[in-house]
Design a protein around this motif. Sequence first.
Motif, short mmCIF file in Angstrom:
data_model
loop_
_atom_site.label_atom_id
_atom_site.label_comp_id
_atom_site.label_asym_id
_atom_site.label_seq_id
_atom_site.Cartn_x
_atom_site.Cartn_y
_atom_site.Cartn_z
N SER A 194 -7.51 7.87 -2.48
CA SER A 194 -6.29 8.62 -2.80
C SER A 194 -6.63 10.04 -3.20
CB SER A 194 -5.50 7.95 -3.93
OG SER A 194 -5.10 6.69 -3.52
N THR B 89 0.42 0.84 -0.81
CA THR B 89 0.30 2.26 -1.18
C THR B 89 0.05 2.40 -2.68
OG1 THR B 89 1.83 2.79 0.59
CG2 THR B 89 1.46 4.50 -1.05
N GLN B 93 -3.21 3.94 -4.49
CA GLN B 93 -3.14 5.03 -5.47
C GLN B 93 -3.75 4.62 -6.81
OE1 GLN B 93 0.99 5.88 -5.02
NE2 GLN B 93 0.64 7.33 -3.35
#
Lengths: 290, 274
Positions: A194, B89, B93
């Motif tokens: 990320s 997702t 993260q």
Amino acid sequence: MIDVARGSAARILPVVTVLGILTVFWYVMAIPLNAPRLDLDETAGLSTLARAAWSMDRPILPAPHQIAGELWSSVLFHPLTSSRNLLYHAWVTLSAALAGLAIALALGIALAVGIVYLRTLDRSLMPWVIASQTVPVLAIAPMVVVVLGNLGITGLLPKAAIAGYLAFFPITVGMVTGLRAADPLQLDLMRTYSAAPLAVFTKLRWPMSLAFLFPGLRVAVALALVGAIVAELPTGAQAGLGARLLTGSYYGQTIQLWATLVMAALLSIVALLVVGAVERAVLHARGGRL
Amino acid sequence: MDEAAVLASETVPSPSVPVVVEARGLNVAFEADGQRVNALTGVDLTISRGDFVSLIGPSGCGKTTLLRAIADLQTPSGGTLTVNGMTPTEARQARAYGYVFQAPALYPWRSVARNVMLPLEIMGMSRSERAARADRYLRLVGLGDFARKFPWQLSGGMQQRVSIARALCFEPTLLLMDEPFGALDEITRDGLNVHLHELWRRTGMTVVFVTHSIPEAAFLSTRIVVMSARPGRIIDVIENPLGATRELGIRESAEFLAVAHRVREGLRAGHSYD
């Protein structure tokens, strides 16, 4: 050590051979080119002819030793601040070229980052970047100098602008390629962390692009010098290799002309050696491979 | 899909063990050359904490796609998928997993140690902690003495071990591995399999492992998910009866051969669908 010595000998030998052949060819050609201007009687032998052709004041083609002598006396027998010293002119030109190179680096990298990150810039800017290089620098240089001069900007900056105009192109092209060179796996890896776009840039795209920067930089250095010299030609500049070339050709000082050309060539060689040294230092810091 | 396969793919986790990955009716489709390709259809799979799950099947069966969907490198087109109870997702993260690719994907301008530190830098760890972790995890994969080398100075197997250290160093509880040893020779591969098994046993982490190799899947896994191509789907889930501690010699045992046989049968059945 022996291998290194042999390696450099193997590299130098071809260069020296070519230089030798060129020098002989040069001396030979100086005779017929300069002969028509000589005032010798018809019975003069070849050796008299040659000696006369190789020692004229304003020959069509000066002999190599005349050029070397001019270079030598200019550099050694005049103070560095004198306009008769070629090193002084070389420095004037080099400072403009270096400033131009700094402009080219800043502009070239900024353009490349914009082109890579903004799709609209890729479409709108890249054609202009390419088109800019099709305009002959000789045509654009006087205009830049005149326009900037009217704005009160004279001296180093107009020359640097022209040098930068020529030199930014290879840097932009190299950096656009380099910033796009990361492979999908390396990008996927960043995604698994990320990583923020800034981290992807500083840790992947930027270091990746350095390998593509140096070939462009070598071309850019040569172009910046050409740009600085060309910028000195039409402007009535008092100093710089370009101004020296211009006065040399005005007054038929061919020896001075050729000595200036040799100085310009030496300057590019030194500049390229410096770029090569920087590249090797970067290479060393990155484990020997880009 | 026949009834047996449906039953086999419905695994019921024991309630005490937390679920790490849960897929229900998962579909993934691509557009390729204007044609819709169903990479995965109707995948149901539950992976619990501490599992070592291998995904095995022929090329095009969607095993890599399933792994990439778990990692949020690929967006599903239907069904549900959760990782640690979050969407993929959110899990990405939250840096829930470490991913090992088919190729080492090391950054050639970084030394071995600095490659391992890459995720730690991105995650904002202090310099001293980064150095300590890089040292610890390089030792763990047996490369403690190679920290200052650069990737090109290492063999393919060593490079892949660096990439494993890089995936482990931020201590994720889930490790996703996409044919990590596929490009390596048999002996190197055996060594790394033993290494990986030890690592998994000691850390108790959850591993999802994509492979082509039946012996590799049987040696490493607690469960083997057999997949088939066109459309990509799960056709069998095999519980591995082998004990928790394994050595290479186990590959000669009758139990091991029975597991390998069942995987091979499953793969063959998958092929007969074409």
